[in-house]
Design a protein around this motif. Structure first.
Motif, PDB file in Angstrom:
ATOM      1  N   LEU A   1       1.014  -1.290   0.174  1.00 57.09           N
ATOM      2  CA  LEU A   1       0.131   0.004   0.137  1.00 57.09           C
ATOM      3  C   LEU A   1       1.098   1.264   0.052  1.00 57.09           C
ATOM      4  O   LEU A   1       0.610   2.251  -0.591  1.00 57.09           O
ATOM      5  N   LYS A   2       1.750   1.148   0.541  1.00 60.86           N
ATOM      6  CA  LYS A   2       2.748   2.264   1.016  1.00 60.86           C
ATOM      7  C   LYS A   2       3.651   2.453  -0.295  1.00 60.86           C
ATOM      8  O   LYS A   2       4.328   3.654  -0.456  1.00 60.86           O
ATOM      9  N   SER A   3       3.888   1.336  -1.098  1.00 61.21           N
ATOM     10  CA  SER A   3       4.885   1.479  -2.071  1.00 61.21           C
ATOM     11  C   SER A   3       4.431   1.997  -3.443  1.00 61.21           C
ATOM     12  O   SER A   3       5.408   1.987  -4.229  1.00 61.21           O
ATOM     13  N   VAL A   4       3.223   1.675  -3.525  1.00 59.37           N
ATOM     14  CA  VAL A   4       2.819   1.647  -5.046  1.00 59.37           C
ATOM     15  C   VAL A   4       2.403   3.330  -5.525  1.00 59.37           C
ATOM     16  O   VAL A   4       2.044   3.920  -4.595  1.00 59.37           O
ATOM     17  N   PRO A   5       2.519   3.642  -6.541  1.00 59.15           N
ATOM     18  CA  PRO A   5       2.288   5.106  -6.720  1.00 59.15           C
ATOM     19  C   PRO A   5       0.549   5.189  -7.209  1.00 59.15           C
ATOM     20  O   PRO A   5       0.118   6.260  -6.954  1.00 59.15           O
ATOM     21  N   VAL A   6       0.171   4.124  -7.373  1.00 60.81           N
ATOM     22  CA  VAL A   6      -1.586   4.284  -7.842  1.00 60.81           C
ATOM     23  C   VAL A   6      -2.302   3.502  -6.818  1.00 60.81           C
ATOM     24  O   VAL A   6      -2.117   2.156  -6.681  1.00 60.81           O
ATOM     25  N   ILE A   7      -3.339   3.986  -6.168  1.00 61.04           N
ATOM     26  CA  ILE A   7      -4.262   3.442  -5.421  1.00 61.04           C
ATOM     27  C   ILE A   7      -5.669   3.380  -5.951  1.00 61.04           C
ATOM     28  O   ILE A   7      -6.260   4.539  -6.283  1.00 61.04           O
ATOM     29  N   ALA A   8      -6.230   2.277  -6.246  1.00 59.22           N
ATOM     30  CA  ALA A   8      -7.742   2.118  -6.792  1.00 59.22           C
ATOM     31  C   ALA A   8      -8.391   1.381  -5.853  1.00 59.22           C
ATOM     32  O   ALA A   8      -8.075   0.763  -5.223  1.00 59.22           O
ATOM     33  N   TYR A   9      -9.823   2.184  -5.635  1.00 65.60           N
ATOM     34  CA  TYR A   9     -10.909   1.560  -4.800  1.00 65.60           C
ATOM     35  C   TYR A   9     -12.125   1.837  -4.990  1.00 65.60           C
ATOM     36  O   TYR A   9     -12.554   2.690  -5.847  1.00 65.60           O
ATOM     37  N   PRO A  10     -13.004   0.636  -4.921  1.00 64.49           N
ATOM     38  CA  PRO A  10     -14.380   0.756  -5.316  1.00 64.49           C
ATOM     39  C   PRO A  10     -15.263   2.154  -4.679  1.00 64.49           C
ATOM     40  O   PRO A  10     -14.793   2.431  -3.431  1.00 64.49           O
ATOM     41  N   ILE A  11     -15.966   2.610  -5.283  1.00 69.44           N
ATOM     42  CA  ILE A  11     -16.854   3.823  -4.578  1.00 69.44           C
ATOM     43  C   ILE A  11     -18.110   3.370  -5.047  1.00 69.44           C
ATOM     44  O   ILE A  11     -18.679   2.983  -6.023  1.00 69.44           O
ATOM     45  N   SER A  12     -19.369   3.768  -4.177  1.00 71.75           N
ATOM     46  CA  SER A  12     -20.670   3.848  -4.392  1.00 71.75           C
ATOM     47  C   SER A  12     -21.095   4.997  -5.333  1.00 71.75           C
ATOM     48  O   SER A  12     -20.300   5.904  -5.161  1.00 71.75           O
ATOM     49  N   ALA A  13     -22.496   5.024  -5.616  1.00 73.08           N
ATOM     50  CA  ALA A  13     -22.846   6.212  -6.309  1.00 73.08           C
ATOM     51  C   ALA A  13     -22.666   7.409  -5.410  1.00 73.08           C
ATOM     52  O   ALA A  13     -22.756   8.684  -6.014  1.00 73.08           O
ATOM     53  N   GLU A  14     -22.787   7.488  -4.064  1.00 74.18           N
ATOM     54  CA  GLU A  14     -22.621   8.321  -3.142  1.00 74.18           C
ATOM     55  C   GLU A  14     -21.404   8.605  -3.007  1.00 74.18           C
ATOM     56  O   GLU A  14     -20.880   9.700  -2.058  1.00 74.18           O
ATOM     57  N   LYS A  15     -20.353   8.064  -3.707  1.00 79.08           N
ATOM     58  CA  LYS A  15     -18.829   8.542  -3.839  1.00 79.08           C
ATOM     59  C   LYS A  15     -18.048   8.094  -2.601  1.00 79.08           C
ATOM     60  O   LYS A  15     -17.182   8.335  -2.318  1.00 79.08           O
ATOM     61  N   ARG A  16     -18.809   7.291  -1.562  1.00 78.50           N
ATOM     62  CA  ARG A  16     -17.877   6.834  -0.488  1.00 78.50           C
ATOM     63  C   ARG A  16     -17.256   5.666  -0.894  1.00 78.50           C
ATOM     64  O   ARG A  16     -17.637   4.676  -1.496  1.00 78.50           O
ATOM     65  N   SER A  17     -16.230   5.288   0.126  1.00 78.52           N
ATOM     66  CA  SER A  17     -15.640   3.849  -0.314  1.00 78.52           C
ATOM     67  C   SER A  17     -15.277   3.516   1.082  1.00 78.52           C
ATOM     68  O   SER A  17     -14.394   4.064   1.922  1.00 78.52           O
ATOM     69  N   LEU A  18     -15.727   2.462   1.643  1.00 79.90           N
ATOM     70  CA  LEU A  18     -15.229   1.886   2.767  1.00 79.90           C
ATOM     71  C   LEU A  18     -13.934   1.417   2.785  1.00 79.90           C
ATOM     72  O   LEU A  18     -13.175   1.320   3.641  1.00 79.90           O
ATOM     73  N   ALA A  19     -13.810   0.868   1.688  1.00 79.82           N
ATOM     74  CA  ALA A  19     -12.125   0.301   1.293  1.00 79.82           C
ATOM     75  C   ALA A  19     -11.163   1.462   1.767  1.00 79.82           C
ATOM     76  O   ALA A  19     -10.124   1.399   2.646  1.00 79.82           O
ATOM     77  N   TYR A  20     -11.366   2.603   1.266  1.00 86.84           N
ATOM     78  CA  TYR A  20     -10.427   3.786   1.310  1.00 86.84           C
ATOM     79  C   TYR A  20     -10.506   4.268   2.636  1.00 86.84           C
ATOM     80  O   TYR A  20      -9.421   4.471   3.326  1.00 86.84           O
ATOM     81  N   SER A  21     -11.707   4.174   3.720  1.00 88.33           N
ATOM     82  CA  SER A  21     -11.610   4.796   4.791  1.00 88.33           C
ATOM     83  C   SER A  21     -11.010   3.985   5.644  1.00 88.33           C
ATOM     84  O   SER A  21     -10.455   4.210   6.667  1.00 88.33           O
TER      85      SER A  21
ATOM     86  N   GLN B   1       1.720   2.425 -18.501  1.00 88.23           N
ATOM     87  CA  GLN B   1       2.620   3.696 -18.388  1.00 88.23           C
ATOM     88  C   GLN B   1       4.013   3.159 -17.456  1.00 88.23           C
ATOM     89  O   GLN B   1       4.759   3.866 -16.960  1.00 88.23           O
ATOM     90  N   GLY B   2       3.748   2.142 -16.885  1.00 89.51           N
ATOM     91  CA  GLY B   2       4.738   1.490 -16.036  1.00 89.51           C
ATOM     92  C   GLY B   2       4.608   1.845 -14.513  1.00 89.51           C
ATOM     93  O   GLY B   2       5.335   1.605 -13.745  1.00 89.51           O
ATOM     94  N   LYS B   3       3.342   2.158 -14.335  1.00 86.56           N
ATOM     95  CA  LYS B   3       2.988   2.503 -12.745  1.00 86.56           C
ATOM     96  C   LYS B   3       2.097   1.109 -12.265  1.00 86.56           C
ATOM     97  O   LYS B   3       1.262   1.085 -12.741  1.00 86.56           O
ATOM     98  N   SER B   4       2.642   0.811 -11.084  1.00 84.22           N
ATOM     99  CA  SER B   4       2.096  -0.480 -10.286  1.00 84.22           C
ATOM    100  C   SER B   4       0.976   0.302  -9.628  1.00 84.22           C
ATOM    101  O   SER B   4       0.691   1.518  -9.352  1.00 84.22           O
ATOM    102  N   VAL B   5      -0.134  -0.545  -9.510  1.00 84.11           N
ATOM    103  CA  VAL B   5      -1.507  -0.269  -9.048  1.00 84.11           C
ATOM    104  C   VAL B   5      -2.026  -1.272  -8.070  1.00 84.11           C
ATOM    105  O   VAL B   5      -1.901  -2.372  -8.209  1.00 84.11           O
ATOM    106  N   ALA B   6      -2.400  -0.685  -6.887  1.00 83.46           N
ATOM    107  CA  ALA B   6      -2.980  -1.476  -6.027  1.00 83.46           C
ATOM    108  C   ALA B   6      -4.417  -1.393  -5.835  1.00 83.46           C
ATOM    109  O   ALA B   6      -4.973  -0.181  -5.495  1.00 83.46           O
ATOM    110  N   ILE B   7      -5.164  -2.156  -6.040  1.00 87.36           N
ATOM    111  CA  ILE B   7      -6.611  -2.557  -5.561  1.00 87.36           C
ATOM    112  C   ILE B   7      -7.004  -2.842  -4.391  1.00 87.36           C
ATOM    113  O   ILE B   7      -6.686  -3.954  -4.052  1.00 87.36           O
ATOM    114  N   LEU B   8      -7.552  -1.553  -3.836  1.00 86.92           N
ATOM    115  CA  LEU B   8      -7.963  -2.311  -2.335  1.00 86.92           C
ATOM    116  C   LEU B   8      -9.187  -3.100  -2.401  1.00 86.92           C
ATOM    117  O   LEU B   8     -10.224  -2.680  -2.973  1.00 86.92           O
ATOM    118  N   CYS B   9      -9.256  -4.222  -1.585  1.00 86.78           N
ATOM    119  CA  CYS B   9     -10.457  -5.090  -1.481  1.00 86.78           C
ATOM    120  C   CYS B   9     -10.475  -5.225  -0.054  1.00 86.78           C
ATOM    121  O   CYS B   9      -9.702  -5.831   0.471  1.00 86.78           O
TER     122      CYS B   9
END
Lengths: 235, 235
Positions: B29-49, B91-99
């Motif tokens: 989580l701390k090492s990757v340049p890109v963090i992806a996470y699901p959001i609901s229609a209300e733009k909230r993300s449990l995973a991000y929190s 582009q060579g950027k690693s991505v972590a998808i929060l699950c």
């Protein structure tokens, strides 16, 4: 004079990779005065080896001898282990019992929990199950959407294995060991051999992934499992 | 000229308590340049929190809009999300998808995995499943010895729930939500109501444990489950 007893922790330490400990398990592991862990008759402890690098070196270490012969009752072993831990807890010393995987999921910790949790404040810290870790190591999604997911022990009779597997979308058969051939016969009967994946010692340094048809049935460890992933994942 | 793509991580971040992240998930989580996470229609993300407190503040954040209406197809959402991530990975950027929980166990990550894992180097880091965490929070051993263990979605028809539950020793029914009454009827039919335990938002700050007979059926969240522990544990 009030007197405080120690706190009992069932500490899920994950499937084998020391980096799969949770932050919570690591914090508690480092904070308690007493660490208890199961050992086999040969005095080795998988659980201890997982966390060894994190130990402070000044904690009391309490090996717990567990039965590994199927011919003897395991209950006297758990009674003896519980008594050992009561001695520390009664003195006000907190004890963390190391549990491979997740303590409340097919863990021997459960037999200590039912002997101690009503006498001492107890916290069970969940850990990464070897079932979940096996799916990751194999690169195979286990179950999704509304799948019916099943965990079975390989020791069950073939007709029980077959009847349950027939009603599930995805399954994991654990503790394969000497039951490998029996399980494969059931999988063949259900036409599941093509989908089934074999792994032993998931996430440990000794991890092996072998195509199921190339497994030597005479050399299958207890810590091995067969995954039957969901057919809905890729459809 | 050789060109390296980014690495894709499916990052199991556990059930809700930020301390139930693994050391491995935290490092990635701390090492990757890109963090992806699901959001609901209300733009909230449990995973991000769950992981917010660990983020460096200089990472690219990619919210992924997921469908939450049952009436529309979810596939175009996953296609769009995958395309978004391909842009970074190419582009060579690693991505972590929060699950949340464990990525390969009833995780929406699976739908991104099947779109991306054959194109980019991919690692799936297992996490603590909410099922395991629920048992710990309730103080209830889930399964032991040679139990037949089952996970079912509450959305299944009552006759399917009943027929499968009848063949298991221990079970967890997930995604209860608006199916609470249907599930209780099935449990009553099988005489399992006395054993069944209800929990919502396990390990989160909003966690609630309610005796199953006192649950308000009109107010049951999707992130709730009913545990039916093994009868063999205490016998």
């Amino acid at each position: 004079m009030s007197y405080r007893t120690g706190h009992l922790y069932g500490l899920g330490i994950g499937p084998g990779d020391p980096e799969l400990l949770t932050l919570k398990a690591l914090r508690i592991l480092k904070s308690v005065p007493v660490i208890a862990y199961p050992i086999s008759a040969e005095k080795r402890s998988l659980a201890y080896s997982i966390v060894e690098q994190y130990l402070r070196g000044n904690q009391i270490e309490v090996p717990i001898l567990l039965p590994f012969k199927l011919t003897e009752s395991s209950q006297p072993y758990y009674d003896k282990a519980a008594n050992k831990l009561v001695a520390y807890l009664s003195q006000g010393k907190s004890v963390a019992i190391l549990c491979e995987g997740n303590p409340f999921f097919f863990g021997t910790f459960i037999y200590l929990y039912i002997r101690l949790a009503d006498k001492f404040p107890t916290t069970v810290v969940p850990g990464v199950s070897s079932i979940m870790a096996s799916a990751s190591a194999l690169g195979i999604p286990l179950s999704c959407s509304n799948d019916i997911f099943l965990v079975l022990s390989a020791i069950l009779p073939p007709e029980v294995l077959a009847s349950r597997l027939a009603l599930a979308d995805a399954a994991v058969i654990i503790k394969i060991g000497r039951h490998f051939c029996k399980v494969c016969n059931v999988l063949q009967q259900l036409r599941l051999m093509e989908k089934a994946k074999f792994i032993e010692y998931a996430t440990m340094s000794s991890q092996k992934i072998i195509p199921i048809k190339e497994v030597n049935p005479d050399n299958v460890p207890y810590f091995s499992m067969i995954l039957i992933p969901s057919h809905t994942v890729f459809s």
